[in-house]
Design an enzyme around this catalytic site. Structure first.
Site, PDB file in Angstrom:
ATOM      1  N   GLY A 166      49.024  -3.693 -21.255  1.00  0.00           N
ATOM      2  CA  GLY A 166      49.707  -3.522 -22.541  1.00  0.00           C
ATOM      3  C   GLY A 166      49.014  -2.500 -23.409  1.00  0.00           C
ATOM      4  CG  ASN A 167      50.947  -0.607 -26.313  1.00  0.00           C
ATOM      5  OD1 ASN A 167      51.082  -1.001 -27.463  1.00  0.00           O
ATOM      6  ND2 ASN A 167      51.966  -0.461 -25.484  1.00  0.00           N
TER       7      ASN A 167
END
Ligand code: CTP
Length: 424
Positions: free
Chosen positions: A217-218
């Site tokens: 993810g980020n």
């Protein structure tokens, strides 16, 4: 607007200073009414300097002004942040033994309460019942955020960010005005430049599952997209928010009439945006999208397999924005975002300009993240890139909170919609 900021005695009282500042930026006249305990955590001079008004906790000070009824009567909005379990209990019971509780008892303005306390206190049946009582009386209660509390513990009980509290309070006030207007007692709020429009906004960051418990993810918090949704709503638009993994506390700061669609992965985000595209006047892709996803997602939790490390095979995700641009209905405005860093050969803004042309969007909101200004922070700096008569233009750098930036972006969208209409 005449706003009273009540501050109760909790460690988060220091954050009230930021709330005063934010309200002052929005040109509210702010009367801070702390409890005596709040002044153990933050001094009255801080509030006096920031608000430009005297601060007292006591019903016996400035008696000739009859403050204990006057402040509540004159208020147009009352915000209590932080509200402790003790203060919430007093308000629920109608106790008025200091200036703040007397103010709450006399006001007919909207009251917004932002609780902050230890998780055990928040879950205690007494607090649960008091919150239910306040809500049943029309008090707007903002759910506490989840996170680190005083000391080593963490859980629900944190005071939400000052900017989110202010946004929640303003939408509560706006909602109440709309309800009065619907009853015919006041004229409806003035429609903004997006009245009758439908805007679809993506926000947050996509997650690509590796197995049932892990993902790639980020760090995108979704704050910018949430602020855009509020700004578009305030300008009169119908708003649909496609939310990729945004904290539920943050989502609760949205006006209630915004449709929220939850997605997790890039493919889910793409499907939601495509489904919403046909009847939208504008699409804003503020979400941070994973460019790659694992080639395969394990059905059960992956186990360690020796000392050789782990190699993941990733496959490229579709470019959602590009697809939306290719299939857009006539006169739909599409806005992209680009966080870029520069390098010795190319400035960040030049990368952004190239991206604007490559993506085929109408507007690209560029921010330079070389200096760690963007993720999760409340202030940001952007430049809006667009084109007129075939020429690309790069707007001046604009600094502000994510709400201020959103306002600018929405103004640019209104401008673009008006321009498209006048040239078709
Ligand atoms: N975006 C998208 N689909 C992707 C990647 C990005 O729709 N697979 C959108 C983002 O929401 C944003 C814009 O495209 O509005 C720019 O995102 P960015 O990550 O900067 O774009 P990339 O195409 O991934 O560019 P780069 O080659 O620089 O990684």
């Amino acid at each position: 607007m005449r706003t009273v900021l009540g501050v109760a005695g909790g460690i988060a009282a220091y954050k009230a200073a930021h709330i005063v500042r934010r309200l002052r930026e929005l040109e509210h006249s702010v009367k801070v009414v702390p409890t005596a305990n709040a002044l153990n955590f933050i001094g009255a001079p801080t509030f006096e300097a920031l608000s430009g008004q005297s601060v007292t906790t006591d019903v016996f000070a400035e008696v000739e002004d009859v403050n204990h009824v006057r402040i509540g009567q004159e208020a147009e909005l009352v915000i209590i942040a932080p509200a402790t379990a003790n203060l919430i209990a007093k308000i629920a019971a109608g106790i008025a033994d200091d200036l703040l509780t007397a103010t709450v008892l006399t006001t007919t303005a909207e009251v917004v309460v932002a609780p902050a306390m230890h998780t055990e206190m928040w879950h205690n049946p007494a607090t649960v019942a008091n919150i239910a009582t306040l809500r049943s009386r029309g008090v707007h209660v903002l759910e506490p955020a989840v996170g680190r509390l005083t000391g080593p513990d963490s859980g629900p009980g944190r005071l939400p960010e000052p900017e989110d509290i202010v946004a929640f309070a303003l939408s509560a006030k706006e909602g109440a005005r709309g309800a009065v207007a619907a009853g015919g007692e006041e004229p409806p709020p003035t429609a903004g430049g997006l009245a009758g429009r439908r805007i679809v906004i993506s926000a947050g960051g996509t997650r690509e599952a590796l197995d049932p418990v892990r993902f790639l993810g980020n760090r995108s918090s979704g704050k910018q997209g949430i602020a855009l949704a509020r700004a578009a709503r305030a300008a009169g638009s119908q708003v649909e928010l496609v939310a990729a993994n945004i904290d539920s506390g943050l989502l609760r700061t949205l006006p209630a009439d915004i449709d929220v669609q939850h997605v997790e992965s890039t493919l889910e985000l793409q499907a939601a945006m495509r489904a919403a595209q046909s009847d939208a006047d504008a699409l804003i892709m503020a979400a941070a999208v994973a460019d790659y996803r694992p080639a395969a997602t394990a059905e059960s939790k992956m186990k360690k397999s020796g000392d050789d490390g782990l190699t993941l095979r990733l496959v490229q995700n579709p470019d959602i924005l590009r697809g939306l641009v290719d299939d857009r209905p006539e006169s739909q405005i599409i806005v992209g975002f680009a966080a870029e860093t520069g390098d010795p050969d190319t400035a960040a803004v030049d990368y952004a300009r190239a991206k604007f042309l490559r993506k085929g969007v109408d507007l690209l909101v560029f921010n330079d993240v070389s200096s760690d200004r963007a993720f999760g922070h409340d202030h940001t700096a952007v430049q809006i890139i667009g084109s007129r008569a075939g020429e690309t233009f790069v707007g001046e750098e604009f600094h502000g909170t994510k709400d201020d930036v959103s306002q600018k972006v929405i103004e640019a969208v209104i401008d673009q919609l008006t321009h498209v209409e006048s040239t078709t």
